[in-house]
Write an enzyme that holds these catalytic residues in place. Structure first.
Site, PDB file in Angstrom:
ATOM      1  N   ASP A 349       0.847  -1.192   0.000  1.00 31.92           N
ATOM      2  CA  ASP A 349       0.000   0.000   0.000  1.00 31.92           C
ATOM      3  C   ASP A 349       0.880   1.238   0.000  1.00 31.92           C
ATOM      4  OD1 ASP A 349      -2.977  -0.890   0.467  1.00 31.92           O
ATOM      5  OD2 ASP A 349      -1.729  -2.194   1.679  1.00 31.92           O
ATOM      6  N   THR A 350       0.512   2.191  -0.860  1.00 31.85           N
ATOM      7  CA  THR A 350       1.379   3.324  -1.159  1.00 31.85           C
ATOM      8  C   THR A 350       0.528   4.506  -1.570  1.00 31.85           C
ATOM      9  OG1 THR A 350       3.082   1.798  -1.980  1.00 31.85           O
ATOM     10  CG2 THR A 350       3.258   4.074  -2.698  1.00 31.85           C
ATOM     11  N   VAL A 351       1.057   5.719  -1.395  1.00 33.16           N
ATOM     12  CA  VAL A 351       0.439   6.888  -2.029  1.00 33.16           C
ATOM     13  C   VAL A 351       1.436   7.531  -2.980  1.00 33.16           C
ATOM     14  CG1 VAL A 351      -1.149   7.367  -0.139  1.00 33.16           C
ATOM     15  CG2 VAL A 351       1.071   8.509  -0.168  1.00 33.16           C
TER      16      VAL A 351
END
Length: 528
Positions: A349-351
Protein backbone atom coordinates in the site's frame (compact mmCIF):
# COMPACT_ATOMS: atom_id res chain seq x y z
CA UNK A 1 -16.82 -9.66 -18.25
CA UNK A 2 -17.78 -6.71 -20.43
CA UNK A 3 -16.35 -5.89 -23.87
CA UNK A 4 -16.64 -2.15 -23.31
CA UNK A 5 -15.48 0.54 -20.95
CA UNK A 6 -17.78 2.94 -19.19
CA UNK A 7 -16.71 6.52 -19.87
CA UNK A 8 -14.37 7.88 -17.22
CA UNK A 9 -13.82 11.39 -15.95
CA UNK A 10 -12.22 14.04 -18.12
CA UNK A 11 -8.63 15.16 -17.66
CA UNK A 12 -8.10 18.24 -15.50
CA UNK A 13 -6.61 21.28 -17.25
CA UNK A 14 -5.05 24.47 -15.93
CA UNK A 15 -2.40 27.06 -16.79
CA UNK A 16 -0.79 28.01 -13.47
CA UNK A 17 -0.29 25.05 -11.17
CA UNK A 18 -1.67 21.54 -10.70
CA UNK A 19 -1.68 18.72 -8.18
CA UNK A 20 -2.94 15.15 -8.41
CA UNK A 21 -3.14 12.95 -5.32
CA UNK A 22 -4.94 9.97 -3.81
CA UNK A 23 -7.33 12.04 -1.73
CA UNK A 24 -9.35 15.24 -2.30
CA UNK A 25 -8.17 16.73 1.02
CA UNK A 26 -4.52 16.35 -0.03
CA UNK A 27 -5.10 17.73 -3.52
CA UNK A 28 -6.89 20.78 -2.11
CA UNK A 29 -4.10 21.45 0.38
CA UNK A 30 -1.48 21.20 -2.38
CA UNK A 31 -3.35 23.75 -4.50
CA UNK A 32 -3.70 26.10 -1.52
CA UNK A 33 0.06 25.93 -0.96
CA UNK A 34 0.72 26.71 -4.62
CA UNK A 35 -1.71 29.63 -4.67
CA UNK A 36 -0.13 31.11 -1.56
CA UNK A 37 3.31 31.21 -3.22
CA UNK A 38 4.69 27.81 -2.32
CA UNK A 39 6.92 25.85 -4.66
CA UNK A 40 5.99 22.44 -6.03
CA UNK A 41 8.08 20.70 -3.35
CA UNK A 42 6.24 22.63 -0.62
CA UNK A 43 2.88 21.55 -2.00
CA UNK A 44 4.04 17.95 -2.36
CA UNK A 45 5.24 17.70 1.23
CA UNK A 46 2.06 19.33 2.57
CA UNK A 47 -0.04 16.87 0.56
CA UNK A 48 2.10 13.90 1.65
CA UNK A 49 1.63 14.91 5.28
CA UNK A 50 -2.15 15.09 4.84
CA UNK A 51 -2.14 11.67 3.20
CA UNK A 52 -0.12 10.31 6.13
CA UNK A 53 -3.14 11.17 8.27
CA UNK A 54 -6.16 10.54 6.04
CA UNK A 55 -4.83 7.36 4.35
CA UNK A 56 -3.18 5.57 7.30
CA UNK A 57 -3.43 2.18 5.62
CA UNK A 58 -1.26 3.41 2.74
CA UNK A 59 1.30 5.78 4.18
CA UNK A 60 2.55 7.57 7.25
CA UNK A 61 5.45 9.27 8.97
CA UNK A 62 6.67 5.79 9.97
CA UNK A 63 7.39 5.01 6.30
CA UNK A 64 9.75 5.86 3.44
CA UNK A 65 9.61 8.03 0.35
CA UNK A 66 11.35 8.61 -2.98
CA UNK A 67 11.22 11.79 -5.05
CA UNK A 68 12.11 12.91 -8.56
CA UNK A 69 11.92 16.66 -9.13
CA UNK A 70 13.10 19.56 -11.19
CA UNK A 71 13.56 23.14 -10.07
CA UNK A 72 13.90 26.45 -11.86
CA UNK A 73 17.53 26.83 -10.81
CA UNK A 74 18.89 24.19 -13.17
CA UNK A 75 16.05 22.35 -14.86
CA UNK A 76 17.82 19.04 -14.29
CA UNK A 77 16.01 16.02 -12.87
CA UNK A 78 17.11 15.38 -9.29
CA UNK A 79 16.43 12.24 -7.29
CA UNK A 80 16.09 11.74 -3.56
CA UNK A 81 16.29 8.37 -1.84
CA UNK A 82 14.31 8.66 1.39
CA UNK A 83 14.39 4.97 2.28
CA UNK A 84 15.56 3.79 5.67
CA UNK A 85 18.04 1.17 6.79
CA UNK A 86 18.01 -1.78 9.16
CA UNK A 87 19.37 -1.36 12.69
CA UNK A 88 23.15 -1.45 12.83
CA UNK A 89 23.00 -4.09 15.57
CA UNK A 90 20.90 -6.43 13.43
CA UNK A 91 22.42 -9.92 13.30
CA UNK A 92 22.88 -11.57 9.93
CA UNK A 93 21.00 -14.70 10.94
CA UNK A 94 18.19 -15.83 13.17
CA UNK A 95 15.65 -13.26 12.00
CA UNK A 96 13.10 -15.77 10.75
CA UNK A 97 12.14 -19.39 11.42
CA UNK A 98 14.22 -21.99 9.65
CA UNK A 99 12.92 -22.56 6.15
CA UNK A 100 11.17 -19.17 5.97
CA UNK A 101 11.40 -17.35 2.65
CA UNK A 102 10.83 -13.84 4.00
CA UNK A 103 10.74 -11.85 7.22
CA UNK A 104 7.26 -12.00 8.75
CA UNK A 105 5.11 -8.94 8.05
CA UNK A 106 4.57 -7.83 11.66
CA UNK A 107 7.98 -8.80 13.00
CA UNK A 108 10.04 -5.99 14.54
CA UNK A 109 12.79 -7.12 12.16
CA UNK A 110 10.60 -5.98 9.26
CA UNK A 111 10.73 -2.39 10.54
CA UNK A 112 13.48 -0.37 8.89
CA UNK A 113 14.22 3.11 10.25
CA UNK A 114 11.64 5.40 8.60
CA UNK A 115 13.09 7.81 6.04
CA UNK A 116 10.10 9.98 5.13
CA UNK A 117 10.48 12.79 7.68
CA UNK A 118 14.17 13.25 6.93
CA UNK A 119 13.28 13.55 3.24
CA UNK A 120 10.39 15.97 3.78
CA UNK A 121 12.35 18.33 5.98
CA UNK A 122 15.50 18.30 3.89
CA UNK A 123 13.73 18.84 0.57
CA UNK A 124 11.70 21.74 1.96
CA UNK A 125 14.83 23.33 3.48
CA UNK A 126 16.82 22.93 0.26
CA UNK A 127 14.21 23.62 -2.40
CA UNK A 128 11.07 25.04 -0.78
CA UNK A 129 9.80 28.55 -0.14
CA UNK A 130 7.88 27.86 3.06
CA UNK A 131 8.62 26.60 6.56
CA UNK A 132 7.89 23.00 7.49
CA UNK A 133 5.60 24.14 10.33
CA UNK A 134 3.24 25.86 7.89
CA UNK A 135 3.23 22.87 5.57
CA UNK A 136 2.39 20.40 8.35
CA UNK A 137 -0.42 22.53 9.80
CA UNK A 138 -3.23 21.02 7.65
CA UNK A 139 -2.15 17.46 8.51
CA UNK A 140 -2.00 18.33 12.21
CA UNK A 141 -5.53 19.73 12.02
CA UNK A 142 -6.88 16.59 10.32
CA UNK A 143 -5.21 14.35 12.89
CA UNK A 144 -6.45 16.38 15.87
CA UNK A 145 -9.93 17.42 14.68
CA UNK A 146 -10.76 14.46 12.46
CA UNK A 147 -11.75 13.78 8.87
CA UNK A 148 -14.40 11.69 7.11
CA UNK A 149 -13.05 8.37 5.90
CA UNK A 150 -13.29 8.00 2.13
CA UNK A 151 -14.73 4.84 0.49
CA UNK A 152 -11.54 3.22 -0.83
CA UNK A 153 -9.80 3.88 2.48
CA UNK A 154 -12.68 2.23 4.31
CA UNK A 155 -12.49 -0.79 2.05
CA UNK A 156 -8.78 -1.19 2.76
CA UNK A 157 -9.38 -0.68 6.49
CA UNK A 158 -11.84 -3.58 6.53
CA UNK A 159 -9.42 -5.79 4.59
CA UNK A 160 -6.65 -5.20 7.16
CA UNK A 161 -8.77 -5.53 10.32
CA UNK A 162 -7.47 -8.98 11.23
CA UNK A 163 -3.85 -7.84 10.96
CA UNK A 164 -4.59 -4.75 13.07
CA UNK A 165 -5.92 -6.94 15.87
CA UNK A 166 -2.45 -8.46 16.35
CA UNK A 167 -1.19 -5.29 18.03
CA UNK A 168 -2.97 -3.74 21.06
CA UNK A 169 -1.88 -0.23 20.12
CA UNK A 170 -3.20 -0.72 16.58
CA UNK A 171 -6.54 -1.84 18.03
CA UNK A 172 -6.75 1.21 20.27
CA UNK A 173 -5.80 3.70 17.53
CA UNK A 174 -7.30 2.21 14.37
CA UNK A 175 -10.25 0.19 15.69
CA UNK A 176 -11.62 2.81 18.11
CA UNK A 177 -15.19 1.53 17.74
CA UNK A 178 -14.12 -2.07 18.03
CA UNK A 179 -14.21 -2.47 14.25
CA UNK A 180 -12.75 -0.89 11.10
CA UNK A 181 -13.83 2.63 10.21
CA UNK A 182 -16.60 2.90 7.63
CA UNK A 183 -16.97 5.39 4.80
CA UNK A 184 -18.27 8.72 6.09
CA UNK A 185 -17.28 8.11 9.71
CA UNK A 186 -14.95 10.64 11.33
CA UNK A 187 -11.55 9.38 12.46
CA UNK A 188 -9.05 11.16 14.71
CA UNK A 189 -5.50 10.36 15.74
CA UNK A 190 -4.55 12.93 18.41
CA UNK A 191 -1.28 11.15 19.21
CA UNK A 192 -0.16 11.55 15.61
CA UNK A 193 -1.12 15.24 15.81
CA UNK A 194 1.31 15.59 18.71
CA UNK A 195 4.11 13.85 16.81
CA UNK A 196 3.55 16.08 13.78
CA UNK A 197 3.54 19.12 16.07
CA UNK A 198 6.95 18.13 17.42
CA UNK A 199 8.26 17.84 13.86
CA UNK A 200 6.72 21.22 12.99
CA UNK A 201 8.52 22.79 15.95
CA UNK A 202 11.88 21.00 15.77
CA UNK A 203 12.20 19.77 12.19
CA UNK A 204 13.73 16.33 11.65
CA UNK A 205 14.96 16.26 15.27
CA UNK A 206 11.33 16.20 16.37
CA UNK A 207 11.16 12.69 14.90
CA UNK A 208 14.70 11.28 15.00
CA UNK A 209 15.67 12.57 18.44
CA UNK A 210 13.76 13.00 21.67
CA UNK A 211 10.48 11.43 22.79
CA UNK A 212 9.21 10.21 19.39
CA UNK A 213 12.39 8.31 18.54
CA UNK A 214 12.64 6.97 22.09
CA UNK A 215 9.08 5.66 22.02
CA UNK A 216 9.59 3.92 18.66
CA UNK A 217 12.85 2.32 19.79
CA UNK A 218 11.49 1.25 23.18
CA UNK A 219 8.43 -0.33 21.61
CA UNK A 220 10.37 -2.21 18.94
CA UNK A 221 12.91 -3.46 21.46
CA UNK A 222 10.07 -4.71 23.67
CA UNK A 223 9.08 -6.88 20.70
CA UNK A 224 12.60 -8.21 20.18
CA UNK A 225 13.93 -5.61 17.76
CA UNK A 226 17.52 -4.39 17.56
CA UNK A 227 16.81 -0.69 16.97
CA UNK A 228 18.63 1.99 18.93
CA UNK A 229 18.16 5.72 19.37
CA UNK A 230 21.50 6.13 17.61
CA UNK A 231 20.03 4.41 14.51
CA UNK A 232 17.42 7.16 14.43
CA UNK A 233 19.78 10.03 15.25
CA UNK A 234 22.10 9.20 12.34
CA UNK A 235 19.37 8.29 9.82
CA UNK A 236 19.45 10.32 6.64
CA UNK A 237 18.49 10.03 3.01
CA UNK A 238 20.51 11.23 0.07
CA UNK A 239 20.31 12.97 -3.26
CA UNK A 240 20.85 10.50 -6.09
CA UNK A 241 21.40 10.71 -9.81
CA UNK A 242 18.34 9.32 -11.60
CA UNK A 243 18.73 6.32 -13.89
CA UNK A 244 17.36 7.11 -17.33
CA UNK A 245 16.75 5.48 -20.66
CA UNK A 246 15.04 6.53 -23.88
CA UNK A 247 11.78 5.26 -25.31
CA UNK A 248 10.92 6.42 -28.83
CA UNK A 249 12.91 9.60 -28.29
CA UNK A 250 11.47 10.29 -24.83
CA UNK A 251 13.88 10.30 -21.89
CA UNK A 252 12.41 8.30 -19.00
CA UNK A 253 13.84 8.69 -15.48
CA UNK A 254 13.63 6.54 -12.37
CA UNK A 255 15.33 6.28 -8.97
CA UNK A 256 18.36 3.92 -9.03
CA UNK A 257 18.62 0.75 -6.92
CA UNK A 258 17.82 -0.07 -4.11
CA UNK A 259 14.67 1.05 -5.95
CA UNK A 260 13.03 -1.25 -8.52
CA UNK A 261 12.53 1.61 -11.02
CA UNK A 262 15.09 0.12 -13.38
CA UNK A 263 12.59 -2.71 -13.99
CA UNK A 264 10.28 -0.31 -15.84
CA UNK A 265 13.17 1.05 -17.91
CA UNK A 266 14.14 -2.48 -18.95
CA UNK A 267 10.52 -3.26 -19.88
CA UNK A 268 10.41 -0.13 -22.05
CA UNK A 269 13.73 -0.98 -23.71
CA UNK A 270 12.34 -4.40 -24.63
CA UNK A 271 9.02 -3.06 -25.88
CA UNK A 272 10.71 -0.35 -27.96
CA UNK A 273 11.55 -3.04 -30.50
CA UNK A 274 7.86 -3.62 -31.31
CA UNK A 275 5.46 -1.43 -33.26
CA UNK A 276 2.91 -1.11 -30.45
CA UNK A 277 1.05 1.77 -32.07
CA UNK A 278 -0.09 -0.58 -34.87
CA UNK A 279 -1.77 -2.85 -32.30
CA UNK A 280 -5.10 -2.54 -30.54
CA UNK A 281 -4.62 -0.68 -27.22
CA UNK A 282 -6.49 -3.39 -25.33
CA UNK A 283 -5.76 -6.20 -27.76
CA UNK A 284 -4.12 -9.48 -26.86
CA UNK A 285 -1.01 -8.75 -28.92
CA UNK A 286 -0.11 -5.60 -26.98
CA UNK A 287 -0.91 -7.04 -23.55
CA UNK A 288 0.94 -10.28 -24.30
CA UNK A 289 4.10 -8.35 -25.19
CA UNK A 290 3.73 -6.28 -22.03
CA UNK A 291 3.47 -9.38 -19.86
CA UNK A 292 6.42 -11.13 -21.49
CA UNK A 293 8.62 -8.03 -21.30
CA UNK A 294 7.68 -7.77 -17.64
CA UNK A 295 8.58 -11.38 -16.89
CA UNK A 296 12.03 -10.84 -18.37
CA UNK A 297 12.61 -7.55 -16.56
CA UNK A 298 11.43 -8.91 -13.20
CA UNK A 299 13.81 -11.86 -13.57
CA UNK A 300 16.68 -9.37 -13.49
CA UNK A 301 15.07 -7.32 -10.75
CA UNK A 302 14.79 -10.35 -8.49
CA UNK A 303 18.37 -11.36 -9.24
CA UNK A 304 20.18 -8.03 -8.93
CA UNK A 305 18.32 -5.10 -7.30
CA UNK A 306 19.84 -4.35 -3.92
CA UNK A 307 21.50 -1.70 -1.77
CA UNK A 308 24.40 -0.97 -4.10
CA UNK A 309 26.60 0.21 -1.24
CA UNK A 310 26.81 -3.42 -0.17
CA UNK A 311 26.80 -5.31 -3.48
CA UNK A 312 27.59 -4.54 -7.14
CA UNK A 313 24.83 -3.87 -9.65
CA UNK A 314 25.29 -4.27 -13.46
CA UNK A 315 23.57 -0.96 -14.27
CA UNK A 316 25.13 -0.19 -17.66
CA UNK A 317 24.60 -3.70 -18.99
CA UNK A 318 20.96 -3.91 -17.92
CA UNK A 319 20.13 -0.51 -19.43
CA UNK A 320 21.92 -1.09 -22.74
CA UNK A 321 19.78 -1.37 -25.86
CA UNK A 322 21.86 -4.38 -26.97
CA UNK A 323 20.90 -6.21 -23.79
CA UNK A 324 17.21 -5.46 -24.41
CA UNK A 325 17.56 -6.79 -27.95
CA UNK A 326 19.01 -10.05 -26.62
CA UNK A 327 16.13 -10.38 -24.17
CA UNK A 328 13.65 -9.69 -26.96
CA UNK A 329 14.84 -12.88 -28.65
CA UNK A 330 13.33 -14.83 -25.75
CA UNK A 331 9.83 -13.52 -26.58
CA UNK A 332 7.44 -15.20 -28.98
CA UNK A 333 4.71 -12.83 -30.18
CA UNK A 334 2.34 -15.80 -30.32
CA UNK A 335 3.15 -17.93 -27.27
CA UNK A 336 3.92 -17.58 -23.56
CA UNK A 337 7.54 -18.37 -22.69
CA UNK A 338 7.79 -21.48 -20.52
CA UNK A 339 11.37 -21.07 -19.28
CA UNK A 340 10.95 -17.94 -17.13
CA UNK A 341 10.63 -18.13 -13.33
CA UNK A 342 7.57 -16.52 -11.74
CA UNK A 343 8.40 -13.05 -10.41
CA UNK A 344 8.52 -12.63 -6.63
CA UNK A 345 5.37 -10.60 -6.02
CA UNK A 346 3.83 -9.03 -2.93
CA UNK A 347 0.97 -6.62 -2.52
CA UNK A 348 1.65 -3.31 -0.78
CA UNK A 349 0.00 0.00 0.00
CA UNK A 350 1.38 3.32 -1.16
CA UNK A 351 0.44 6.89 -2.03
CA UNK A 352 1.75 8.62 -5.12
CA UNK A 353 1.26 12.31 -5.86
CA UNK A 354 2.50 14.78 -8.42
CA UNK A 355 2.69 18.59 -8.41
CA UNK A 356 3.71 21.15 -11.03
CA UNK A 357 3.87 24.81 -10.07
CA UNK A 358 3.62 28.12 -11.96
CA UNK A 359 7.36 28.08 -12.72
CA UNK A 360 7.04 24.51 -14.02
CA UNK A 361 8.96 23.05 -11.13
CA UNK A 362 7.86 19.40 -11.16
CA UNK A 363 7.63 16.89 -8.34
CA UNK A 364 7.04 13.15 -8.61
CA UNK A 365 6.59 11.94 -5.03
CA UNK A 366 5.81 8.56 -3.49
CA UNK A 367 5.42 7.62 0.19
CA UNK A 368 4.56 4.27 1.76
CA UNK A 369 4.45 2.01 4.82
CA UNK A 370 4.52 -1.07 2.49
CA UNK A 371 1.81 -3.52 3.63
CA UNK A 372 -1.63 -2.27 4.66
CA UNK A 373 -0.97 -0.35 7.89
CA UNK A 374 2.67 -1.37 7.47
CA UNK A 375 3.81 -3.82 10.09
CA UNK A 376 0.63 -3.01 12.10
CA UNK A 377 3.07 -2.14 14.90
CA UNK A 378 1.80 1.18 16.24
CA UNK A 379 3.51 3.30 18.90
CA UNK A 380 1.56 3.59 22.16
CA UNK A 381 1.48 7.38 22.64
CA UNK A 382 2.01 8.92 19.22
CA UNK A 383 -0.09 6.52 17.13
CA UNK A 384 2.64 6.12 14.49
CA UNK A 385 2.29 3.16 12.16
CA UNK A 386 5.70 1.61 11.46
CA UNK A 387 6.54 0.30 8.02
CA UNK A 388 7.64 -3.27 7.25
CA UNK A 389 10.05 -2.64 4.40
CA UNK A 390 12.39 -5.27 5.80
CA UNK A 391 10.18 -7.79 4.04
CA UNK A 392 11.88 -6.66 0.83
CA UNK A 393 15.13 -8.40 1.79
CA UNK A 394 16.18 -11.87 0.72
CA UNK A 395 16.98 -14.41 3.45
CA UNK A 396 19.53 -16.06 1.17
CA UNK A 397 22.89 -14.92 2.60
CA UNK A 398 24.47 -15.18 -0.86
CA UNK A 399 21.92 -12.91 -2.57
CA UNK A 400 22.93 -9.29 -3.34
CA UNK A 401 19.76 -8.22 -1.50
CA UNK A 402 20.49 -10.33 1.58
CA UNK A 403 19.32 -8.88 4.88
CA UNK A 404 22.03 -7.38 7.04
CA UNK A 405 22.86 -4.53 9.41
CA UNK A 406 22.64 -0.94 8.16
CA UNK A 407 21.21 -1.95 4.78
CA UNK A 408 18.35 -0.79 2.60
CA UNK A 409 16.07 -3.46 1.08
CA UNK A 410 14.79 -3.72 -2.47
CA UNK A 411 12.13 -1.03 -2.59
CA UNK A 412 9.03 -1.20 -4.76
CA UNK A 413 7.77 2.41 -4.68
CA UNK A 414 8.70 4.34 -7.83
CA UNK A 415 8.25 7.98 -8.83
CA UNK A 416 8.47 8.47 -12.59
CA UNK A 417 9.25 11.35 -14.93
CA UNK A 418 9.58 11.59 -18.71
CA UNK A 419 11.25 14.39 -20.66
CA UNK A 420 10.69 15.51 -24.24
CA UNK A 421 13.21 17.79 -25.95
CA UNK A 422 15.07 18.09 -22.66
CA UNK A 423 12.09 19.43 -20.69
CA UNK A 424 9.72 17.63 -18.30
CA UNK A 425 6.72 16.29 -20.18
CA UNK A 426 5.08 13.62 -18.01
CA UNK A 427 5.26 13.50 -14.20
CA UNK A 428 3.63 10.24 -13.13
CA UNK A 429 3.45 7.21 -10.93
CA UNK A 430 1.35 4.08 -10.47
CA UNK A 431 1.13 2.38 -7.08
CA UNK A 432 0.64 -1.24 -6.17
CA UNK A 433 3.86 -2.68 -4.74
CA UNK A 434 5.49 -5.10 -7.15
CA UNK A 435 2.95 -4.15 -9.81
CA UNK A 436 4.47 -0.70 -10.27
CA UNK A 437 6.86 -1.40 -13.19
CA UNK A 438 3.92 -2.87 -15.09
CA UNK A 439 1.81 0.18 -14.22
CA UNK A 440 4.48 2.68 -15.25
CA UNK A 441 5.00 0.87 -18.55
CA UNK A 442 1.29 0.58 -19.28
CA UNK A 443 0.41 4.24 -18.74
CA UNK A 444 3.54 5.58 -20.46
CA UNK A 445 3.03 3.48 -23.58
CA UNK A 446 -0.64 4.46 -23.48
CA UNK A 447 0.41 8.07 -23.94
CA UNK A 448 3.40 7.63 -26.24
CA UNK A 449 2.13 4.83 -28.51
CA UNK A 450 -1.63 5.31 -28.44
CA UNK A 451 -2.03 9.08 -27.97
CA UNK A 452 -4.04 8.88 -24.75
CA UNK A 453 -4.28 11.85 -22.43
CA UNK A 454 -3.22 11.35 -18.78
CA UNK A 455 -6.70 10.51 -17.55
CA UNK A 456 -7.37 8.08 -20.39
CA UNK A 457 -4.01 6.36 -19.87
CA UNK A 458 -4.66 5.95 -16.15
CA UNK A 459 -8.23 4.72 -16.68
CA UNK A 460 -7.27 1.95 -19.13
CA UNK A 461 -7.77 -1.62 -17.87
CA UNK A 462 -4.58 -3.23 -16.62
CA UNK A 463 -2.89 -6.59 -16.75
CA UNK A 464 -0.27 -8.12 -14.48
CA UNK A 465 1.78 -11.29 -14.23
CA UNK A 466 1.93 -12.72 -10.73
CA UNK A 467 3.04 -16.15 -9.53
CA UNK A 468 2.57 -17.81 -12.89
CA UNK A 469 -0.84 -16.26 -13.56
CA UNK A 470 -1.86 -13.44 -15.90
CA UNK A 471 -4.14 -11.30 -13.75
CA UNK A 472 -6.58 -9.09 -15.67
CA UNK A 473 -8.90 -6.36 -14.46
CA UNK A 474 -12.56 -7.01 -15.12
CA UNK A 475 -12.86 -4.50 -17.97
CA UNK A 476 -10.25 -6.16 -20.19
CA UNK A 477 -12.30 -7.20 -23.25
CA UNK A 478 -13.49 -10.79 -23.32
CA UNK A 479 -12.13 -11.28 -26.84
CA UNK A 480 -8.69 -10.25 -25.60
CA UNK A 481 -8.89 -12.71 -22.72
CA UNK A 482 -9.83 -15.57 -25.05
CA UNK A 483 -6.89 -14.81 -27.34
CA UNK A 484 -4.49 -14.57 -24.40
CA UNK A 485 -5.62 -18.00 -23.25
CA UNK A 486 -4.88 -19.38 -26.73
CA UNK A 487 -1.39 -17.91 -26.40
CA UNK A 488 -0.90 -19.96 -23.24
CA UNK A 489 -1.71 -17.42 -20.54
CA UNK A 490 -3.30 -18.79 -17.38
CA UNK A 491 -5.91 -16.06 -16.86
CA UNK A 492 -7.43 -15.05 -13.54
CA UNK A 493 -9.60 -12.02 -12.89
CA UNK A 494 -8.24 -9.51 -10.40
CA UNK A 495 -10.12 -9.42 -7.11
CA UNK A 496 -9.13 -5.79 -6.61
CA UNK A 497 -7.80 -3.02 -8.86
CA UNK A 498 -4.19 -3.02 -10.00
CA UNK A 499 -2.73 -0.04 -8.17
CA UNK A 500 -3.78 3.54 -8.60
CA UNK A 501 -2.02 6.40 -10.31
CA UNK A 502 -1.60 10.09 -11.01
CA UNK A 503 -0.11 11.94 -13.96
CA UNK A 504 0.46 15.52 -15.08
CA UNK A 505 1.41 16.32 -18.68
CA UNK A 506 3.02 19.66 -19.57
CA UNK A 507 2.04 21.19 -22.91
CA UNK A 508 4.84 23.73 -23.26
CA UNK A 509 3.51 25.20 -26.52
CA UNK A 510 0.10 26.09 -25.08
CA UNK A 511 1.26 26.66 -21.53
CA UNK A 512 -1.29 24.12 -20.27
CA UNK A 513 -1.09 21.44 -17.59
CA UNK A 514 -3.18 18.29 -18.16
CA UNK A 515 -3.77 16.02 -15.20
CA UNK A 516 -5.29 12.66 -14.42
CA UNK A 517 -6.08 10.85 -11.18
CA UNK A 518 -7.07 7.23 -10.83
CA UNK A 519 -10.70 6.34 -10.21
CA UNK A 520 -9.45 3.17 -8.53
CA UNK A 521 -8.69 5.42 -5.55
CA UNK A 522 -10.49 8.35 -3.88
CA UNK A 523 -8.42 11.22 -5.25
CA UNK A 524 -8.52 13.85 -7.95
CA UNK A 525 -6.42 16.20 -10.05
CA UNK A 526 -7.01 19.92 -9.67
CA UNK A 527 -5.39 23.01 -11.13
CA UNK A 528 -5.75 26.75 -11.04
Amino acid sequence: MRDFQLPGRSAAMAMNGMAATHNPHATRVAIEVLRSGGAAIDAAVAAAAVLAVVEPQQTGIGGDCFVLFTNDATGEVIGYNGSGRTPHALPTSGLAPEGATQIEDSSPHSVTVPGAIDAWTRLVADHGRKEIAELLAPAISFARNGFPVHPRVARDWIAEAARLRRDPNAVRVFLPRGRPMRAGEVFRNPGLAEALSLIAAKGRDGFYKGPVAKEIVDYLRSLGGYHTEEDFAIAEGEYVTPVCSTYRGIEVCQIPPNNQGITALLMLNILEGYGLSALEPLGAERLHLEVEAGRLAYRDRDAFVCDTRHAPFPLEEILSKDYAARLREEISPQRVATHLPPPLMRKSDTVYLTVVDRDRNCVSFINSVYSGFGSTRVTPTYGITLQNRGMGFSLDPNHPNAVGPGKRPLHTIMPGMALKNGRPWLVYGVMGGDYQPFGHTHVLTGVTDFGLDPQEAIDQPRIFHSMGKTVVEHSVPQKTIELLRKMGHSIVEATEPHGGGQMIMIDWDEGVLIGGSDGRMDGCALGY
